[in-house]
Design a protein around this motif. Structure first.
Motif, mmCIF file in Angstrom:
data_model
loop_
_atom_site.group_PDB
_atom_site.id
_atom_site.type_symbol
_atom_site.label_atom_id
_atom_site.label_comp_id
_atom_site.label_asym_id
_atom_site.label_seq_id
_atom_site.Cartn_x
_atom_site.Cartn_y
_atom_site.Cartn_z
ATOM 1 N N GLY A 110 0.917 -0.622 3.346
ATOM 2 C CA GLY A 110 1.446 -1.279 4.530
ATOM 3 C C GLY A 110 2.221 -0.356 5.447
ATOM 4 N N GLU A 111 2.725 -0.940 6.525
ATOM 5 C CA GLU A 111 3.494 -0.190 7.517
ATOM 6 C C GLU A 111 4.912 0.084 7.037
ATOM 7 N N TRP A 112 5.504 1.134 7.578
ATOM 8 C CA TRP A 112 6.938 1.391 7.450
ATOM 9 C C TRP A 112 7.504 1.297 8.866
ATOM 10 N N ILE A 113 8.293 0.258 9.145
ATOM 11 C CA ILE A 113 8.818 0.008 10.488
ATOM 12 C C ILE A 113 10.338 -0.001 10.388
ATOM 13 N N GLU A 114 10.987 0.962 11.036
ATOM 14 C CA GLU A 114 12.432 1.099 10.876
ATOM 15 C C GLU A 114 13.064 1.617 12.169
ATOM 16 N N GLY A 115 14.228 1.044 12.483
ATOM 17 C CA GLY A 115 15.002 1.509 13.623
ATOM 18 C C GLY A 115 14.362 1.216 14.958
ATOM 19 N N ALA A 166 -18.175 -18.854 3.989
ATOM 20 C CA ALA A 166 -17.018 -18.852 3.093
ATOM 21 C C ALA A 166 -16.208 -17.574 3.318
ATOM 22 N N PHE A 167 -14.904 -17.654 3.071
ATOM 23 C CA PHE A 167 -14.013 -16.528 3.352
ATOM 24 C C PHE A 167 -13.914 -15.603 2.147
ATOM 25 N N PHE A 168 -13.686 -14.340 2.458
ATOM 26 C CA PHE A 168 -13.608 -13.303 1.428
ATOM 27 C C PHE A 168 -12.472 -12.356 1.815
ATOM 28 N N TYR A 169 -11.552 -12.095 0.886
ATOM 29 C CA TYR A 169 -10.398 -11.236 1.163
ATOM 30 C C TYR A 169 -10.235 -10.180 0.075
ATOM 31 N N ARG A 170 -9.755 -9.017 0.471
ATOM 32 C CA ARG A 170 -9.195 -8.095 -0.519
ATOM 33 C C ARG A 170 -7.720 -8.452 -0.643
ATOM 34 N N VAL A 171 -7.266 -8.733 -1.868
ATOM 35 C CA VAL A 171 -5.877 -9.161 -2.048
ATOM 36 C C VAL A 171 -5.020 -8.153 -2.818
ATOM 37 N N ASP A 172 -5.638 -7.171 -3.464
ATOM 38 C CA ASP A 172 -4.863 -6.159 -4.175
ATOM 39 C C ASP A 172 -5.746 -4.919 -4.369
ATOM 40 N N PRO A 173 -5.346 -3.789 -3.783
ATOM 41 C CA PRO A 173 -4.134 -3.570 -2.986
ATOM 42 C C PRO A 173 -4.304 -4.087 -1.557
ATOM 43 N N CYS A 174 -3.206 -4.598 -1.022
ATOM 44 C CA CYS A 174 -3.249 -5.134 0.338
ATOM 45 C C CYS A 174 -1.881 -4.990 0.983
ATOM 46 N N CYS A 175 -1.785 -4.173 2.017
ATOM 47 C CA CYS A 175 -0.537 -3.985 2.766
ATOM 48 C C CYS A 175 0.643 -3.788 1.822
ATOM 49 N N GLU A 176 0.422 -3.078 0.724
ATOM 50 C CA GLU A 176 1.463 -2.969 -0.288
ATOM 51 C C GLU A 176 2.558 -1.992 0.142
ATOM 52 N N ASP A 177 3.741 -2.220 -0.401
ATOM 53 C CA ASP A 177 4.908 -1.377 -0.107
ATOM 54 C C ASP A 177 5.217 -1.357 1.386
ATOM 55 N N PHE A 178 5.204 -2.546 1.988
ATOM 56 C CA PHE A 178 5.550 -2.714 3.398
ATOM 57 C C PHE A 178 7.067 -2.724 3.548
ATOM 58 N N VAL A 229 8.592 -11.447 12.645
ATOM 59 C CA VAL A 229 7.756 -10.550 11.855
ATOM 60 C C VAL A 229 6.941 -11.414 10.905
ATOM 61 N N LYS A 230 5.656 -11.057 10.748
ATOM 62 C CA LYS A 230 4.750 -11.809 9.882
ATOM 63 C C LYS A 230 4.171 -10.855 8.845
ATOM 64 N N TYR A 231 4.132 -11.324 7.611
ATOM 65 C CA TYR A 231 3.655 -10.420 6.550
ATOM 66 C C TYR A 231 2.848 -11.169 5.510
ATOM 67 N N ASN A 232 1.689 -10.625 5.202
ATOM 68 C CA ASN A 232 0.906 -10.989 4.039
ATOM 69 C C ASN A 232 0.581 -9.707 3.292
ATOM 70 N N GLY A 233 0.855 -9.677 2.036
ATOM 71 C CA GLY A 233 0.550 -8.480 1.270
ATOM 72 C C GLY A 233 1.306 -8.477 -0.042
ATOM 73 N N ARG A 234 1.340 -7.318 -0.671
ATOM 74 C CA ARG A 234 1.910 -7.188 -2.004
ATOM 75 C C ARG A 234 3.052 -6.171 -1.963
ATOM 76 N N ARG A 235 4.210 -6.603 -2.345
ATOM 77 C CA ARG A 235 5.446 -5.814 -2.341
ATOM 78 C C ARG A 235 5.869 -5.498 -0.908
ATOM 79 N N GLY A 236 6.740 -6.344 -0.386
ATOM 80 C CA GLY A 236 7.294 -6.138 0.945
ATOM 81 C C GLY A 236 8.804 -6.196 0.900
ATOM 82 N N TRP A 237 9.451 -5.385 1.713
ATOM 83 C CA TRP A 237 10.917 -5.347 1.773
ATOM 84 C C TRP A 237 11.327 -5.501 3.224
ATOM 85 N N ILE A 238 11.970 -6.629 3.547
ATOM 86 C CA ILE A 238 12.396 -6.951 4.911
ATOM 87 C C ILE A 238 13.912 -7.102 4.868
#
Length: 502
Positions: free
Chosen positions: A333-338, A432-444, A459-468
């Motif tokens: 995932g992204e790193w967004i700071e400051g 029908a819908f198909f998603y990759r769910v892991d790894p996905c935007c991890e460590d955001f 801010v909107k987030y879907n993924g695995r391991r996020g810190w806001i």
């Protein structure tokens, strides 16, 4: 050896790590760690991107979990590329493109803008320059001001690209402020006039993809509803009333949200500042974007993008719209700071997994996905989800193999597709819908940011391991933070897990 002034650090996450375990990182200019260049404390994630650029030199870094033992120090060197090119003051779009594309072909490279103003227009390819397979490229604006018509860069299949210290203003504004002259319920129409200082030609502006929405004159940037889309309405001149334009058809419920003498913005969706596809470690540092019609960075399949000390702002302090924010996906995932996001026309940073669609089934365990720009990087052992398109009943599996082609893309999964269809009540796989769910935007990571004014969510987030953490939200029309969200009648993203908000 690394070229990026904002190196990306990652480490193996212990199997027994808890969500709020703290990792302490130190970066020093000596092996004994007596002279620290940077240190931080991190929750949830197992990565770090320093906001403050590291000057060229030799460094050591180490981590520890909670109050445990420090890891052994690992050394690395930050270097500036020896291959250096200069964009001279007064250069036109063609010359800027030539220098940037030469730098991308001959990396590691650094491109320095002379201070000054540059008026740049995208060419036939849709951007000022297209960079393919760039490796270790730094574009340093040194405060240069770009007046930009279209997309600045398209970056493809690249690694470790940094853009820093640029001030970018849209040559064609992303919004126009209008005043409601009349609410004509009988005609199903809003009559509007452009406010002083804005282009009076409403039909030309409203004719592209976009919308009208009422805004709060007491709190610029806050929207009051009354959404009208260019997908369902058009603008026309009123023959006997110069400068006044009718926008319609507008349904009765929406008309009731408006009143004479009210203010509204017309928002025109346009080209992103940067389009990136299959790029790893794309860093924006110290950039200011003013009233651009598109996203900060569009595209897909980008891993570990960073926005560090960047700003999206209106043209004037009392402006009603600053532009659009970041849109992201990818395995990391992204790193967004400051950062500072003012008066956004839509949601704030929007990070999610991309939705793919199934075209057909081949055999007992293979799915063929429709060809689409949303088709995502898939690899063996990725966790995937298969979702009923109307009930959203869900089954999960793992990827066994995937075809090289994406036109269309075939995915073999570790499950019998007949059993999956039965378990989620699906009778027809098409659509029908198909998603990759892991790894996905991890460590955001989204921290120390300021969001003031915005039509959508902060801010909107879907993924695995996020810190806001430690952010400021003010006058946001929607939710300040929305995690694990849906969109309209279907999933825009597919859930979130292990997210810490503080």
């Amino acid at each position: 050896m690394v070229v990026s002034p904002h190196p990306h650090f990652r480490w193996t996450r212990p199997a027994d790590a808890k969500l709020d375990d703290i990792h302490h990182i130190q970066i020093a200019s000596d092996e004994t760690f007596s002279t620290l260049a940077c240190e931080d404390r991190l929750a949830v994630v197992s990565r770090f991107v320093p906001v403050k650029a590291l000057p060229p030199g030799r460094y050591w870094w180490r981590i520890r979990r909670a109050d445990g033992e420090w890891s052994a120090g690992s050394d690395f060197e930050v270097r500036m590329p020896e291959h250096r090119l200069i964009i001279r003051a007064g250069s036109d779009s063609a010359e800027v493109a030539r220098v940037l594309e030469e730098a991308a072909l001959n990396g590691p490279s650094v491109v320095d803008f002379d201070p000054g103003e540059y008026r740049l227009t995208a060419g036939k390819g849709g951007s000022v320059a297209t960079l393919k397979r760039a490796r270790d490229l730094i574009v340093d604006g040194h405060g240069a001001r770009l007046i930009l018509d279209g997309t600045f860069l398209t970056v493809l299949d690249s690694e470790r690209v940094t853009l820093r210290d640029l001030h970018v203003t849209g040559a064609r504004p992303g919004h126009k402020l209008v005043r409601i002259v009349k609410v004509d319920a009988e005609a199903g129409e809003l009559r509007v006039r452009a406010e002083p200082g804005y282009d009076a030609d409403v039909p030309r502006f409203f004719g592209s993809q976009g919308f009208l929405n009422r805004v709060d004159p007491q709190s610029p940037g806050r929207h009051l509803g009354g959404f009208v889309s260019t997908a369902t309405a058009t603008a026309r001149a009123i023959p006997d009333d110069p400068g006044v334009f009718g926008i319609g058809p507008v349904d009765a419920n929406t008309l009731r949200r408006h009143e004479p003498d009210g203010l509204a913005t017309l928002t025109r969706y346009g080209e992103p500042f940067v389009v990136a596809r299959q790029v790893r470690e794309l860093t924006f540092s110290g950039l200011t974007l003013v009233d651009l019609p598109g996203a900060f960075c569009g595209g897909n399949e980008n891993n570990a993008k960073s926005y560090l000390g960047c700003r999206v702002v209106p043209r004037t302090p009392n402006g009603y719209q600053g532009g659009h924010s970041a849109v992201g996906d990818g395995r990391v995932g992204e790193w967004i700071e400051g950062c500072e996001f003012q008066m956004l026309a839509d949601d704030g940073p929007n990070v999610r997994t991309m939705r793919m669609k199934i075209e057909r089934v081949e055999g007992a365990d293979t799915l063929v996905l429709e060809h689409s720009w949303t088709n995502t990087d898939l690899r063996p052992d990725d966790a995937v989800a298969l979702v009923h398109p109307t009930t959203f009943a869900t089954a999960t599996s793992r990827v066994v193999s995937v075809s090289a082609s994406r036109k269309p893309m075939s995915v073999q999964i570790a499950a019998d597709v007949t059993e999956i269809a039965r378990s989620i009540g699906l009778t027809d796989w098409r659509g029908a819908f198909f998603y990759r769910v892991d790894p996905c935007c991890e460590d955001f990571v989204y921290r120390h940011n300021r969001n003031v004014g915005g039509r959508g969510h902060g801010v909107k987030y879907n993924g695995r391991r996020g810190w806001i953490a430690d952010n400021h939200f003010e006058e946001i029309t929607g939710n300040a933070i929305e995690v694990g969200y849906n969109w309209q009648d279907a999933y825009e993203g597919f859930g979130a897990s292990d997210v810490l908000i503080s």
